[in-house]
Design an enzyme around this catalytic site. Structure first.
Site, short mmCIF file in Angstrom:
data_model
loop_
_atom_site.label_atom_id
_atom_site.label_comp_id
_atom_site.label_asym_id
_atom_site.label_seq_id
_atom_site.Cartn_x
_atom_site.Cartn_y
_atom_site.Cartn_z
N HIS A 149 -20.09 10.25 -57.91
CA HIS A 149 -21.46 10.75 -57.81
C HIS A 149 -21.96 11.43 -59.09
CE1 HIS A 149 -21.39 9.35 -53.82
NE2 HIS A 149 -20.85 10.39 -53.21
N HIS A 168 -28.04 10.96 -50.64
CA HIS A 168 -26.81 11.10 -49.86
C HIS A 168 -27.06 11.87 -48.55
CE1 HIS A 168 -22.58 11.45 -49.00
NE2 HIS A 168 -22.22 10.95 -50.17
N SER A 169 -28.12 11.52 -47.82
CA SER A 169 -28.35 12.19 -46.53
C SER A 169 -27.34 11.73 -45.49
CB SER A 169 -29.77 11.90 -46.03
OG SER A 169 -30.69 12.65 -46.77
N TYR A 170 -26.96 12.66 -44.61
CA TYR A 170 -26.12 12.36 -43.45
C TYR A 170 -27.02 12.45 -42.23
CZ TYR A 170 -21.81 13.71 -46.06
OH TYR A 170 -20.78 13.84 -46.94
N ASN A 191 -21.60 6.99 -56.27
CA ASN A 191 -20.24 6.57 -55.95
C ASN A 191 -19.34 6.56 -57.20
OD1 ASN A 191 -17.93 4.88 -54.66
ND2 ASN A 191 -19.21 5.61 -53.00
N ARG A 192 -18.26 5.76 -57.17
CA ARG A 192 -17.17 5.99 -58.12
C ARG A 192 -17.20 5.08 -59.35
NH1 ARG A 192 -15.69 6.99 -53.14
NH2 ARG A 192 -14.59 8.92 -52.69
N ASP A 216 -15.98 4.02 -45.43
CA ASP A 216 -16.45 4.59 -46.70
C ASP A 216 -16.48 3.45 -47.71
OD1 ASP A 216 -17.18 6.20 -48.77
OD2 ASP A 216 -15.44 7.54 -48.67
N GLN A 261 -23.80 1.89 -49.08
CA GLN A 261 -22.56 2.57 -48.77
C GLN A 261 -22.68 3.13 -47.37
OE1 GLN A 261 -20.08 2.72 -51.09
NE2 GLN A 261 -18.60 4.08 -50.11
N GLU A 289 -26.14 4.90 -47.93
CA GLU A 289 -26.67 5.12 -49.28
C GLU A 289 -26.99 3.77 -49.92
OE1 GLU A 289 -23.39 7.60 -51.07
OE2 GLU A 289 -22.87 7.56 -48.97
C1 GLA Z 1 -19.50 9.16 -50.65
C2 GLA Z 1 -18.12 8.76 -50.99
C3 GLA Z 1 -17.21 9.44 -50.06
C4 GLA Z 1 -17.38 10.92 -50.10
C5 GLA Z 1 -18.76 11.27 -49.80
C6 GLA Z 1 -18.98 12.77 -49.95
O1 GLA Z 1 -19.92 8.61 -49.47
O2 GLA Z 1 -17.94 7.38 -50.98
O3 GLA Z 1 -15.90 9.11 -50.41
O4 GLA Z 1 -17.09 11.41 -51.36
O5 GLA Z 1 -19.61 10.59 -50.67
O6 GLA Z 1 -18.00 13.50 -49.34
#
Ligand code: GLA
Length: 385
Positions: A142, A215-217, A116-117, A287, A322, A350
């Site tokens: 990331h 970071h799996s969806y 994350n950020r 998010d 997350q 996450e």
């Molecule tokens: C994380 C971030 C989102 C986005 C995704 C990837 O979940 O928090 O804002 O960047 O990764 O698209």
């Protein structure tokens, strides 16, 4: 000595699988299955480096992991009738991951050094200020533009009677993406029964910061089958960390009660997503980081898909998770089975330390010092009802 360490760790995995199985009536005894591991060539990097794909299979679950980015490329899980479907979003080919996953969705990838950020890519540690490359609205996301999701990891197979796994290693040099310290990283994926365990380890030779995740969806109805807004989510969290318009935490730990952020009871993901709540407008959906209740290894999240009956439970020792509702999927990407991915076609959960922790003294610390070992574990446990 390495053998002894391996044995000890695998006993730990078997014990955990037994624990998780005990909590889930639908799970068959792990002892009756004999898991297997196979390997095939997934592709070749532009510089000639080979990328391998490891397939871990047990009686019910099959998971494919590639050495590029440590990516979970496919994960097949049974529905209530025993029919398997691939429940993770991804791409069919290495070239797609290299060209489209970063910048992009980070499908299935290991994220480092910092998930994350980090605000303005800047943090101060022991009096020195570090500036990371910016890759997301003036912030670092990331790990930076060339994070761990873009590296080819070294793989070693791990086997025992009741579990198979792959240990991935990557050494990030001092100054990589401007982070201090040589970071030796190992992530082991272990399949046992219907649980996939992720064990993260790292050591450093200079004080640094670390926050690793995957970071799996997921789409429990099957990848490419449409939206996830009818999936029912429960989060073991009474608070979350609100963000500003660039998705940087304000520093508050706000109660979820009375807001669309309240998933303390199982609720369809889409039920309140368009309610006009300011936080949901910032992220174009969910998010955010939720502050997990309790401490130690515990249940963090449970998601159920009503039509297939598939259930995913996530356990972790991390302080946060997350939850991202796939908001930035915009129809430009076509996934593993060739189908278009649109907004809300997958969700990510996450396990992590809180975003931007180095700039918030009230958040749990993400500092790692020489002599310490960063360790964290997460389990994805699948069932059907
Ligand atoms: C994380 C971030 C989102 C986005 C995704 C990837 O979940 O928090 O804002 O960047 O990764 O698209």
């Amino acid at each position: 000595m390495p053998l002894r360490l391996t044995k000890t760790r695998l006993l730990g995995v078997a014990a955990l699988a037994a624990l998780v199985a005990g909590a889930l009536p639908a799970v068959t005894a792990a002892a009756t299955s004999s898991p297997t591991i196979t390997k095939d060539l997934f592709g070749t990097m532009p510089d000639g480096t080979k990328v391998w794909r490891y397939t871990l299979s047990d009686s019910a679950i099959r998971v494919k992991i590639i050495t590029y980015g440590g990516i979970v490329q496919q994960l097949d899980a049974p529905d209530r009738h025993g029919h398997r479907a691939n429940v993770v979003l991804g791409f069919p080919k290495l070239d797609d991951y290299v060209a489209k996953n970063n910048p992009g969705p980070y499908f299935g990838a290991l994220i480092g050094r910092y998930g994350n950020r980090i605000a303005k890519g800047t943090f101060t540690l022991d009096g020195t200020t570090y500036h990371l490359p910016l890759n997301n609205n003036g912030n670092t996301l990331h790990g930076g533009p060339k994070g761990f999701d873009t590296k080819v990891w070294t793989a070693t197979e791990v086997k025992s009677k009741n579990a198979v796994g792959v240990r991935l290693e990557y050494t990030s040099p001092d100054g990589d993406m401007n982070y201090p310290g040589t970071l030796k990283t190992a992530v082991t994926y272990t399949l046992s029964g219907k649980s996939l365990r992720l064990d993260y380890r790292a050591t450093t030779d200079k004080a640094t910061i670390v926050n690793l995740t995957n970071h799996s969806y997921f789409n429990l109805a099957g990848e490419g089958s449409g939206g996830i807004y009818d999936h029912r989510l429960r989060l073991n969290a009474s608070r979350y960390t609100p963000v500003d318009s660039t998705l940087i935490p304000t520093g508050q730990l706000a109660p979820v009660a009375g807001t669309p952020m309240d998933f303390t009871k199982a609720t369809p993901i889409g039920a309140r997503i368009r309610d006009g709540f300011q936080q949901l407008a910032y992220g174009q959906g969910y998010d955010h980081n939720w502050v997990l209740n309790g401490s130690g290894f515990r249940l963090a999240a449970e998601v159920g898909e009503p039509t297939s009956g598939r259930v995913l439970k996530i356990y972790t020792d991390q302080p946060g998770i997350q939850f991202y509702s796939g908001n930035f999927l915009d129809g430009t990407l076509y996934g593993t089975s060739g189908r278009q991915y649109r907004q809300g076609d997958g969700f990510a959960l996450e396990t992590q330390h809180f975003p931007d922790s180095p700039n918030h003294s009230n958040f749990p610390s993400t500092v790692l010092r020489p002599g310490q070992t960063y360790r964290t574990s997460t389990v994805w446990s699948f069932s059907a009802r």
